[in-house]
Motif scaffolding. Sequence first.
Motif, short mmCIF file in Angstrom:
data_model
loop_
_atom_site.label_atom_id
_atom_site.label_comp_id
_atom_site.label_asym_id
_atom_site.label_seq_id
_atom_site.Cartn_x
_atom_site.Cartn_y
_atom_site.Cartn_z
N PRO A 17 0.85 -1.19 0.00
CA PRO A 17 0.00 0.00 0.00
C PRO A 17 0.89 1.25 0.00
N GLU A 18 0.36 2.32 -0.51
CA GLU A 18 1.15 3.55 -0.63
C GLU A 18 1.66 4.06 0.72
N GLU A 19 0.91 3.82 1.80
CA GLU A 19 1.36 4.26 3.13
C GLU A 19 2.68 3.60 3.52
N VAL A 20 2.81 2.33 3.20
CA VAL A 20 4.06 1.60 3.48
C VAL A 20 5.11 2.00 2.46
N ALA A 21 4.74 2.07 1.19
CA ALA A 21 5.69 2.40 0.12
C ALA A 21 6.38 3.73 0.36
N LYS A 22 5.65 4.74 0.82
CA LYS A 22 6.25 6.06 1.07
C LYS A 22 7.34 5.97 2.13
N LEU A 23 7.09 5.21 3.18
CA LEU A 23 8.10 5.06 4.25
C LEU A 23 9.33 4.33 3.73
N VAL A 24 9.12 3.28 2.94
CA VAL A 24 10.24 2.51 2.39
C VAL A 24 11.05 3.37 1.43
N ARG A 25 10.36 4.10 0.56
CA ARG A 25 11.07 5.00 -0.37
C ARG A 25 11.85 6.07 0.38
N GLY A 26 11.37 6.41 1.57
CA GLY A 26 12.04 7.41 2.41
C GLY A 26 13.22 6.85 3.19
N GLY A 27 13.51 5.56 3.03
CA GLY A 27 14.69 4.98 3.66
C GLY A 27 14.41 3.99 4.79
N MET A 28 13.15 3.75 5.10
CA MET A 28 12.81 2.81 6.18
C MET A 28 12.77 1.39 5.64
N GLU A 29 13.30 0.45 6.41
CA GLU A 29 13.25 -0.96 6.05
C GLU A 29 11.79 -1.41 6.09
N LEU A 30 11.41 -2.34 5.20
CA LEU A 30 10.01 -2.74 5.04
C LEU A 30 9.39 -3.21 6.35
N GLY A 31 10.07 -4.02 7.12
CA GLY A 31 9.50 -4.52 8.38
C GLY A 31 9.17 -3.39 9.34
N LYS A 40 8.24 -8.67 11.28
CA LYS A 40 9.04 -9.47 10.35
C LYS A 40 9.50 -10.79 10.98
N GLN A 41 9.38 -10.92 12.29
CA GLN A 41 9.69 -12.20 12.92
C GLN A 41 8.42 -12.97 13.26
N SER A 42 7.31 -12.54 12.65
CA SER A 42 6.07 -13.31 12.79
C SER A 42 5.40 -13.41 11.42
N ASN A 43 4.31 -12.72 11.21
CA ASN A 43 3.57 -12.90 9.95
C ASN A 43 4.08 -12.04 8.80
N GLY A 44 4.87 -11.02 9.08
CA GLY A 44 5.46 -10.20 8.03
C GLY A 44 4.45 -9.41 7.24
N SER A 45 4.95 -8.70 6.26
CA SER A 45 4.13 -7.86 5.42
C SER A 45 3.02 -8.65 4.73
N VAL A 46 3.37 -9.81 4.20
CA VAL A 46 2.39 -10.62 3.49
C VAL A 46 1.26 -11.07 4.42
N GLY A 47 1.59 -11.40 5.65
CA GLY A 47 0.57 -11.79 6.62
C GLY A 47 -0.31 -10.62 7.03
N LEU A 48 0.31 -9.47 7.23
CA LEU A 48 -0.47 -8.28 7.59
C LEU A 48 -1.46 -7.92 6.49
N LEU A 49 -1.01 -7.99 5.25
CA LEU A 49 -1.84 -7.57 4.12
C LEU A 49 -2.89 -8.61 3.73
N THR A 50 -2.66 -9.88 4.01
CA THR A 50 -3.64 -10.92 3.65
C THR A 50 -4.50 -11.34 4.84
N GLY A 51 -4.32 -10.69 5.98
CA GLY A 51 -5.07 -11.12 7.17
C GLY A 51 -4.65 -12.52 7.59
N ASP A 52 -3.38 -12.83 7.40
CA ASP A 52 -2.77 -14.12 7.74
C ASP A 52 -3.28 -15.30 6.92
N VAL A 53 -3.90 -15.03 5.79
CA VAL A 53 -4.23 -16.11 4.86
C VAL A 53 -2.92 -16.73 4.36
#
Length: 188
Positions: free
Chosen positions: A123-137, A150-163
């Motif tokens: 999502p753009e909210e995350v992308a802006k932070l990453v483009r600004g130099g923040m690590e994805l996690g 990042k030591q549990s469900n990670g980005s993919v889990g957050l975005l899929t509701g843990d599917v």
Amino acid sequence: MASTTTSKQIVVASKNPVKIAATLKGFQRMFPNITCTTLGISVPSGVPEQPFTDAETLQGALNRAQNAREQAPEGDYWVGLEGGVEDTPDQTAGTLQSFAWIVVIDHEGGRIGKARTATFYQPEEVAKLVRGGMELGHADDAVFGRSNSKQSNGSVGLLTGDVIGREAYYVQAVILALIPFKNGTLSF
């Protein structure tokens, strides 16, 4: 003829429990007759903390596997897992892709297996932070109000509701990276 069980040590170039568990599950599924033990070690990737291209992410996974081999030469396999992002050239929303590369090096034959996970968009909210130099996690944690995701469900889990959780996301790519070892008589 008596059946013998082989034991192999897999050195994972990370201390992240999700990456270690995904690696072990991938090996167990691909080689059910081999007893596997894992050792997680911290090694440098030689790329930025947040790789920002496909090539940089692959290089980070390869560097991690090679550095793990140097640090723990007693292993049978060395595995590097590196998550990365890349902006797509179009100007539509959802242009920051997320993916990971897995690289496996074996002790005996000097083979290298590589595979990339599926790709999804941030999502753009995350992308802006990453483009600004923040690590994805860290960006995920900031946007979703989490801690150390990042030591549990990670980005993919957050975005899929843990599917799809981070571990499951990596397991398939680990299996695909093991294709050259499963098919040892073929050239890859």
